[in-house]
Scaffold this motif. Sequence first.
Motif, PDB file in Angstrom:
ATOM      1  N   GLU A  87       0.834  -1.201   0.000  1.00  0.00           N
ATOM      2  CA  GLU A  87       0.000   0.000   0.000  1.00  0.00           C
ATOM      3  C   GLU A  87       0.872   1.255   0.000  1.00  0.00           C
ATOM      4  N   LEU A  88       1.912   1.256   0.795  1.00  0.00           N
ATOM      5  CA  LEU A  88       2.824   2.396   0.870  1.00  0.00           C
ATOM      6  C   LEU A  88       3.466   2.664  -0.485  1.00  0.00           C
ATOM      7  N   SER A  89       3.858   1.589  -1.173  1.00  0.00           N
ATOM      8  CA  SER A  89       4.563   1.744  -2.453  1.00  0.00           C
ATOM      9  C   SER A  89       3.654   2.236  -3.572  1.00  0.00           C
ATOM     10  N   LYS A  90       2.347   2.233  -3.359  1.00  0.00           N
ATOM     11  CA  LYS A  90       1.433   2.767  -4.374  1.00  0.00           C
ATOM     12  C   LYS A  90       1.501   4.290  -4.431  1.00  0.00           C
ATOM     13  N   ASN A  91       1.869   4.909  -3.310  1.00  0.00           N
ATOM     14  CA  ASN A  91       1.846   6.362  -3.221  1.00  0.00           C
ATOM     15  C   ASN A  91       3.214   7.017  -3.177  1.00  0.00           C
ATOM     16  N   ARG A  92       4.249   6.216  -2.914  1.00  0.00           N
ATOM     17  CA  ARG A  92       5.593   6.784  -2.835  1.00  0.00           C
ATOM     18  C   ARG A  92       6.642   5.730  -3.126  1.00  0.00           C
ATOM     19  N   SER A  93       7.833   6.178  -3.399  1.00  0.00           N
ATOM     20  CA  SER A  93       8.940   5.275  -3.658  1.00  0.00           C
ATOM     21  C   SER A  93       9.385   4.606  -2.351  1.00  0.00           C
ATOM     22  N   VAL A  94       9.612   3.304  -2.419  1.00  0.00           N
ATOM     23  CA  VAL A  94      10.074   2.541  -1.262  1.00  0.00           C
ATOM     24  C   VAL A  94      11.435   1.940  -1.607  1.00  0.00           C
ATOM     25  N   VAL A  95      12.393   2.122  -0.699  1.00  0.00           N
ATOM     26  CA  VAL A  95      13.736   1.576  -0.882  1.00  0.00           C
ATOM     27  C   VAL A  95      13.929   0.466   0.145  1.00  0.00           C
ATOM     28  N   LEU A  96      14.050  -0.772  -0.334  1.00  0.00           N
ATOM     29  CA  LEU A  96      14.318  -1.910   0.545  1.00  0.00           C
ATOM     30  C   LEU A  96      15.831  -2.045   0.673  1.00  0.00           C
ATOM     31  N   LEU A  97      16.319  -1.880   1.882  1.00  0.00           N
ATOM     32  CA  LEU A  97      17.752  -1.928   2.153  1.00  0.00           C
ATOM     33  C   LEU A  97      18.144  -3.278   2.739  1.00  0.00           C
ATOM     34  N   TYR A  98      19.276  -3.795   2.312  1.00  0.00           N
ATOM     35  CA  TYR A  98      19.782  -5.078   2.785  1.00  0.00           C
ATOM     36  C   TYR A  98      21.298  -4.991   2.890  1.00  0.00           C
ATOM     37  N   GLY A  99      21.899  -5.909   3.610  1.00  0.00           N
ATOM     38  CA  GLY A  99      23.333  -5.878   3.827  1.00  0.00           C
ATOM     39  C   GLY A  99      24.143  -6.811   2.946  1.00  0.00           C
ATOM     40  N   SER A 100      23.510  -7.761   2.322  1.00  0.00           N
ATOM     41  CA  SER A 100      24.205  -8.775   1.532  1.00  0.00           C
ATOM     42  C   SER A 100      25.091  -8.164   0.454  1.00  0.00           C
ATOM     43  N   LYS A 101      26.254  -8.769   0.234  1.00  0.00           N
ATOM     44  CA  LYS A 101      27.131  -8.332  -0.850  1.00  0.00           C
ATOM     45  C   LYS A 101      26.562  -8.736  -2.205  1.00  0.00           C
ATOM     46  N   ASP A 102      25.797  -9.818  -2.217  1.00  0.00           N
ATOM     47  CA  ASP A 102      25.236 -10.329  -3.461  1.00  0.00           C
ATOM     48  C   ASP A 102      23.950  -9.589  -3.787  1.00  0.00           C
ATOM     49  N   LYS A 103      23.977  -8.811  -4.854  1.00  0.00           N
ATOM     50  CA  LYS A 103      22.823  -7.990  -5.225  1.00  0.00           C
ATOM     51  C   LYS A 103      21.751  -8.773  -5.974  1.00  0.00           C
ATOM     52  N   GLN A 104      22.087  -9.931  -6.483  1.00  0.00           N
ATOM     53  CA  GLN A 104      21.148 -10.697  -7.300  1.00  0.00           C
ATOM     54  C   GLN A 104      20.475 -11.832  -6.534  1.00  0.00           C
ATOM     55  N   TYR A 105      21.171 -12.411  -5.583  1.00  0.00           N
ATOM     56  CA  TYR A 105      20.656 -13.583  -4.868  1.00  0.00           C
ATOM     57  C   TYR A 105      20.553 -13.286  -3.379  1.00  0.00           C
ATOM     58  N   ASN A 106      19.479 -12.617  -2.986  1.00  0.00           N
ATOM     59  CA  ASN A 106      19.255 -12.326  -1.575  1.00  0.00           C
ATOM     60  C   ASN A 106      17.759 -12.219  -1.302  1.00  0.00           C
ATOM     61  N   HIS A 107      17.394 -12.142  -0.045  1.00  0.00           N
ATOM     62  CA  HIS A 107      15.985 -12.163   0.329  1.00  0.00           C
ATOM     63  C   HIS A 107      15.233 -10.897  -0.072  1.00  0.00           C
ATOM     64  N   ALA A 108      15.935  -9.763  -0.195  1.00  0.00           N
ATOM     65  CA  ALA A 108      15.272  -8.527  -0.605  1.00  0.00           C
ATOM     66  C   ALA A 108      14.736  -8.640  -2.034  1.00  0.00           C
ATOM     67  N   VAL A 109      15.432  -9.391  -2.872  1.00  0.00           N
ATOM     68  CA  VAL A 109      14.963  -9.635  -4.246  1.00  0.00           C
ATOM     69  C   VAL A 109      13.620 -10.362  -4.209  1.00  0.00           C
ATOM     70  N   VAL A 110      13.505 -11.329  -3.322  1.00  0.00           N
ATOM     71  CA  VAL A 110      12.259 -12.084  -3.178  1.00  0.00           C
ATOM     72  C   VAL A 110      11.147 -11.174  -2.650  1.00  0.00           C
ATOM     73  N   LEU A 111      11.457 -10.350  -1.660  1.00  0.00           N
ATOM     74  CA  LEU A 111      10.465  -9.414  -1.114  1.00  0.00           C
ATOM     75  C   LEU A 111       9.958  -8.466  -2.200  1.00  0.00           C
ATOM     76  N   LYS A 112      10.854  -7.919  -2.978  1.00  0.00           N
ATOM     77  CA  LYS A 112      10.473  -6.991  -4.048  1.00  0.00           C
ATOM     78  C   LYS A 112       9.545  -7.684  -5.037  1.00  0.00           C
ATOM     79  N   ASP A 113       9.889  -8.893  -5.414  1.00  0.00           N
ATOM     80  CA  ASP A 113       9.067  -9.653  -6.348  1.00  0.00           C
ATOM     81  C   ASP A 113       7.661  -9.887  -5.777  1.00  0.00           C
ATOM     82  N   LEU A 114       7.585 -10.271  -4.522  1.00  0.00           N
ATOM     83  CA  LEU A 114       6.281 -10.485  -3.887  1.00  0.00           C
ATOM     84  C   LEU A 114       5.461  -9.200  -3.836  1.00  0.00           C
TER      85      LEU A 114
END
Length: 121
Positions: A87-114
């Motif tokens: 709901e928040l992302s419908k009205n404004r930009s949301v930046v999901l921050l994570y610590g992993s060095k791997d930008k392609q294979y991490n849980h934030a990628v899964v969250l964004k997709d969901l």
Amino acid sequence: MSIVLKRVYEEESEIGGYRILVDRVWPRGISKQRANLDKWLKELALSTSLRKWFNHDPDKFNAFSQAYKEELEQNEQQRSMLQDLRELSKNRSVVLLYGSKDKQYNHAVVLKDLLEKGSWL
């Protein structure tokens, strides 16, 4: 809908957005001031056992993604948080921050997709 993924260690973008850390553990070497968070949703992070099993192995990413999605779907609090983020992302930009060095294979990628697909609703 605007959801962006970014390593918490990277410099903050001029684009801005609502900054949310989605890791369970605070990132090493980052001060709260430097992180400049709007929210820390450590409750959305994956379980310790799943994190240890996955260990950022690209060959396990598909199985990891499915297992993480199942974890999220089975937890009412996490589902509610995902709905709020969507709901928040419908009205404004949301930046999901994570610590992993791997930008392609991490849980934030899964969250964004969901969040973008909304298939868990």
